[in-house]
Design a protein around this motif. Structure first.
Motif, PDB file in Angstrom:
ATOM      1  N   LYS A 179      16.832  -0.550 -11.828  1.00 11.72           N
ATOM      2  CA  LYS A 179      16.469  -0.924 -10.458  1.00 11.72           C
ATOM      3  C   LYS A 179      15.386   0.011  -9.932  1.00 11.72           C
ATOM      4  O   LYS A 179      15.537   1.230  -9.983  1.00 11.72           O
ATOM      5  CB  LYS A 179      17.706  -0.831  -9.562  1.00 11.72           C
ATOM      6  N   VAL A 180      14.286  -0.562  -9.448  1.00 12.79           N
ATOM      7  CA  VAL A 180      13.219   0.242  -8.842  1.00 12.79           C
ATOM      8  C   VAL A 180      12.848  -0.344  -7.485  1.00 12.79           C
ATOM      9  O   VAL A 180      12.760  -1.551  -7.324  1.00 12.79           O
ATOM     10  CB  VAL A 180      11.968   0.350  -9.743  1.00 12.79           C
ATOM     11  N   GLY A 181      12.635   0.538  -6.525  1.00 12.09           N
ATOM     12  CA  GLY A 181      12.250   0.114  -5.194  1.00 12.09           C
ATOM     13  C   GLY A 181      10.820   0.476  -4.846  1.00 12.09           C
ATOM     14  O   GLY A 181      10.237  -0.095  -3.932  1.00 12.09           O
ATOM     15  N   THR A 182      10.270   1.445  -5.599  1.00 13.29           N
ATOM     16  CA  THR A 182       8.907   1.890  -5.331  1.00 13.29           C
ATOM     17  C   THR A 182       8.157   2.104  -6.636  1.00 13.29           C
ATOM     18  O   THR A 182       8.765   2.248  -7.710  1.00 13.29           O
ATOM     19  CB  THR A 182       8.894   3.219  -4.547  1.00 13.29           C
ATOM     20  N   TYR A 183       6.847   2.180  -6.499  1.00 12.63           N
ATOM     21  CA  TYR A 183       6.004   2.493  -7.657  1.00 12.63           C
ATOM     22  C   TYR A 183       6.418   3.826  -8.270  1.00 12.63           C
ATOM     23  O   TYR A 183       6.548   3.941  -9.495  1.00 12.63           O
ATOM     24  CB  TYR A 183       4.542   2.525  -7.208  1.00 12.63           C
ATOM     25  N   ALA A 184       6.659   4.826  -7.424  1.00 17.41           N
ATOM     26  CA  ALA A 184       7.053   6.151  -7.918  1.00 17.41           C
ATOM     27  C   ALA A 184       8.360   6.082  -8.707  1.00 17.41           C
ATOM     28  O   ALA A 184       8.498   6.750  -9.737  1.00 17.41           O
ATOM     29  CB  ALA A 184       7.180   7.137  -6.759  1.00 17.41           C
ATOM     30  N   GLU A 185       9.309   5.287  -8.249  1.00 16.93           N
ATOM     31  CA  GLU A 185      10.567   5.118  -8.989  1.00 16.93           C
ATOM     32  C   GLU A 185      10.314   4.450 -10.339  1.00 16.93           C
ATOM     33  O   GLU A 185      10.952   4.799 -11.335  1.00 16.93           O
ATOM     34  CB  GLU A 185      11.567   4.292  -8.182  1.00 16.93           C
ATOM     35  N   PRO A 243       0.798  -1.236   0.000  1.00 13.88           N
ATOM     36  CA  PRO A 243       0.000   0.000   0.000  1.00 13.88           C
ATOM     37  C   PRO A 243       0.831   1.286   0.000  1.00 13.88           C
ATOM     38  O   PRO A 243       0.358   2.334  -0.418  1.00 13.88           O
ATOM     39  CB  PRO A 243      -0.830  -0.110   1.288  1.00 13.88           C
ATOM     40  N   ASP A 244       2.090   1.193   0.447  1.00 11.08           N
ATOM     41  CA  ASP A 244       2.972   2.365   0.442  1.00 11.08           C
ATOM     42  C   ASP A 244       3.736   2.512  -0.874  1.00 11.08           C
ATOM     43  O   ASP A 244       4.559   3.416  -1.019  1.00 11.08           O
ATOM     44  CB  ASP A 244       3.959   2.291   1.602  1.00 11.08           C
ATOM     45  N   GLY A 245       3.495   1.603  -1.809  1.00 11.74           N
ATOM     46  CA  GLY A 245       4.149   1.684  -3.110  1.00 11.74           C
ATOM     47  C   GLY A 245       5.487   0.986  -3.194  1.00 11.74           C
ATOM     48  O   GLY A 245       6.204   1.129  -4.189  1.00 11.74           O
TER      49      GLY A 245
END
Length: 81
Positions: A53-59, A6-8
């Motif tokens: 490399k992505v750690g979040t939805y925003a990234e 839920p925090d992305g």
């Protein structure tokens, strides 16, 4: 096969090496990889594929925008940070 909380935060995916090969074989030039998969990805990137490399939805969204605008080469990868 991954997760998005839920925090992305993007969770790892299973079979990432095979998915990278399949993506490349289908013509992909870019592949977004969860940060948690980087240890598995490093040294296994198929020729002709750039793995971001992505750690979040925003990234992930920011990476797609950068790739679309032609500035994807500056993005973090599992092989180089």
């Amino acid at each position: 096969t991954g997760t998005l909380d839920p925090d992305g935060v993007v969770g790892p995916i299973g079979g990432i090496r095979q998915k990278m090969v399949g993506a490349r074989d289908d013509g992909a030039q870019w592949f977004l990889a969860p940060a948690d998969n980087c240890a598995e990805v490093a040294g296994s990137v198929p020729d002709g594929l750039r793995v971001v490399k992505v750690g979040t939805y925003a990234e992930g969204v920011a990476a797609l925008k950068a790739i679309g605008s032609g500035s994807g080469d500056s993005l973090a990868t599992c092989e180089a940070g």
